[in-house]
Each structure stands twice: as structure tokens, then as C-alpha cells.
Design an enzyme around this catalytic site. Structure first.
Site, PDB file in Angstrom:
ATOM      1  CG  PHE A  24     -22.580  99.565 111.319  1.00 43.99           C
ATOM      2  CD1 PHE A  24     -22.069 100.500 112.212  1.00 43.99           C
ATOM      3  CD2 PHE A  24     -21.882  98.387 111.121  1.00 43.99           C
ATOM      4  CE1 PHE A  24     -20.883 100.259 112.903  1.00 43.99           C
ATOM      5  CE2 PHE A  24     -20.704  98.123 111.810  1.00 43.99           C
ATOM      6  CZ  PHE A  24     -20.200  99.066 112.702  1.00 43.99           C
ATOM      7  N   GLY A  25     -21.473 100.963 108.315  1.00 45.38           N
ATOM      8  CA  GLY A  25     -20.386 100.520 107.454  1.00 45.38           C
ATOM      9  C   GLY A  25     -19.206 100.044 108.267  1.00 45.38           C
ATOM     10  CE1 TYR A  26     -18.193  94.164 106.901  1.00 48.46           C
ATOM     11  CE2 TYR A  26     -20.396  95.030 107.286  1.00 48.46           C
ATOM     12  CZ  TYR A  26     -19.558  94.128 106.656  1.00 48.46           C
ATOM     13  OH  TYR A  26     -20.064  93.206 105.791  1.00 48.46           O
ATOM     14  N   GLY A  27     -16.488  98.139 106.397  1.00 50.42           N
ATOM     15  CA  GLY A  27     -15.427  97.864 105.424  1.00 50.42           C
ATOM     16  C   GLY A  27     -15.211  99.102 104.571  1.00 50.42           C
ATOM     17  CB  SER A  28     -15.108  99.595 100.905  1.00 50.73           C
ATOM     18  OG  SER A  28     -16.382  99.101 100.546  1.00 50.73           O
ATOM     19  CD  GLU A  99     -21.378  97.000 100.009  1.00 57.81           C
ATOM     20  OE1 GLU A  99     -20.900  95.925 100.418  1.00 57.81           O
ATOM     21  OE2 GLU A  99     -20.682  98.012  99.781  1.00 57.81           O
TER      22      GLU A  99
END
Length: 191
Positions: A24-28, A99
Site C-alpha cells: 500500500f502506497g500513500y506518498g511517493s 524506504e
């Protein structure tokens, strides 16, 4: 906790026994997809809010002058919309390095926009990591972001790309959009 969390993530969450993993990605990770994926779908997670409270010593700032990037903070009742990617476990060789600046990964329930569900792996930089900057007034964060640069480019670029990606997803995130408006105003006065 050390700035580099690569080894910690690999030790805490071995993935080599799995055929694939949802990320799950929420930024870049929404707009900068520099890794192979098997499937990509819009998704959300519950109880979390996106905040520009994490320092970036390695991408959007430097050790002497860190930038501000997104992390998640617990927020009961809130929904965080982002992008989910089904990837092979070996993809985390790259992602753990990308990350590494204070982010730890864990599994959390995700809901796809079509109503389906899956467990997704998410990277979160909590307040106990050495790069955490924490909350600040909007104006102060905007000025910080407008002046910060690192090996991956301008901190403002990160914020503005994220704001556009969220808009394209139909996500309403007042924290990100408010920061983006203020950073654009600051940049317009120095241009």
C-alpha cells in the site's frame, strides 16, 4: 531507532515464502513507481492519516538539512486513500532501501475501490524513529518544504506530485492540499 531501517524490516518480516505481496502506497509510492508490479489498484486503509511529519535525509533533504515527507499517523475514523501494488517478494530488496529512512513495514487490512479486501504491507515512520520531525504549523512546514532539496530533487516537487496524484485519485486530503497551496504561493514569490 537508527535512520537506516533496511535490516530491521528484513529481519521482522520475511517474505520469501510468499508468491506475491500487496503493497500500500500513500506518498511517493503513488506516483513514483520505480519497481515492477503484477497489478495496481486504488485502495484505502482505515484509521490512518497522511502527514508531512517525517524527515528525509536521503531523498528530499540532506543529513544537515532534512526535507519533510509523508508518513502515516494513527487517526481513528479516518480513511487514507492510496495505491496498492501486487508485487513479488524480491521487489522489497529495492523498496526496503528506498524506504530505509526510518520507515518500518507491517501488514494492515486494505479495501479496494471495488469493495474487495486484502492484507497490504505499508511503510510507516513513527515518532520513535531518528528522522521524525513531528507536527508543526502549516506555514512553518510549507517554508521548510519550499527550501529543502536532496539527491532525489526538490522537496516541493515531492509534495506537488503527491497533491496532483491524490487529486487524480479523487482523494480529499486537506493536509496535503493545504501544504501544496502554501508552497506554490511561497514559490511564486521567489520566482
Amino acid at each position: 531507532m537508527a535512520l537506516d531501517t533496511t535490516a530491521l524490516n528484513r529481519q521482522n518480516h520475511r517474505l520469501d515464502h510468499l508468491d506475491d505481496v500487496w503493497l500500500f502506497g500513500y506518498g511517493s509510492l503513488i506516483y513514483k513507481v520505480d519497481f515492477p508490479y503484477l497489478e495496481r489498484r486504488a485502495a484505502s486503509i482505515q484509521g490512518w492519516a497522511r502527514r508531512f511529519w517525517q524527515g528525509s535525509h536521503d531523498h528530499r533533504g540532506t543529513p544537515a538539512s532534512p526535507g519533510r515527507v509523508a508518513t502515516l499517523v494513527e487517526a481513528p475514523g479516518e480513511t487514507c486513500l492510496g495505491m496498492a501494488y501486487r508485487v513479488s517478494p524480491d521487489t522489497f530488496e529495492h523498496l526496503d532501501h528506498r524506504e530505509k529512512n526510518g520507515y518500518l513495514r507491517f501488514f494492515t487490512p486494505m479495501t479496494f475501490t471495488d469493495g474487495g479486501h486484502a492484507e497490504g504491507l505499508v511503510y510507516v515512520a513513527g515518532p520513535d524513529n531518528a528522522a521524525f520531525l513531528g507536527p508543526a504549523p502549516l506555514e512553518e512546514m510549507a517554508e521548510h518544504i519550499a527550501r529543502s532539496h536532496g539527491p532525489s530533487g526538490a522537496n516541493a516537487e515531492y509534495l506537488l506530485h503527491l497533491a496532483k496524484a491524490l487529486e487524480d485519485l479523487g482523494a480529499v486530503d486537506e493536509h496535503v492540499s493545504g501544504l501544496a497551496r502554501r508552497v506554490e504561493a511561497i514559490m511564486a514569490t521567489v520566482a
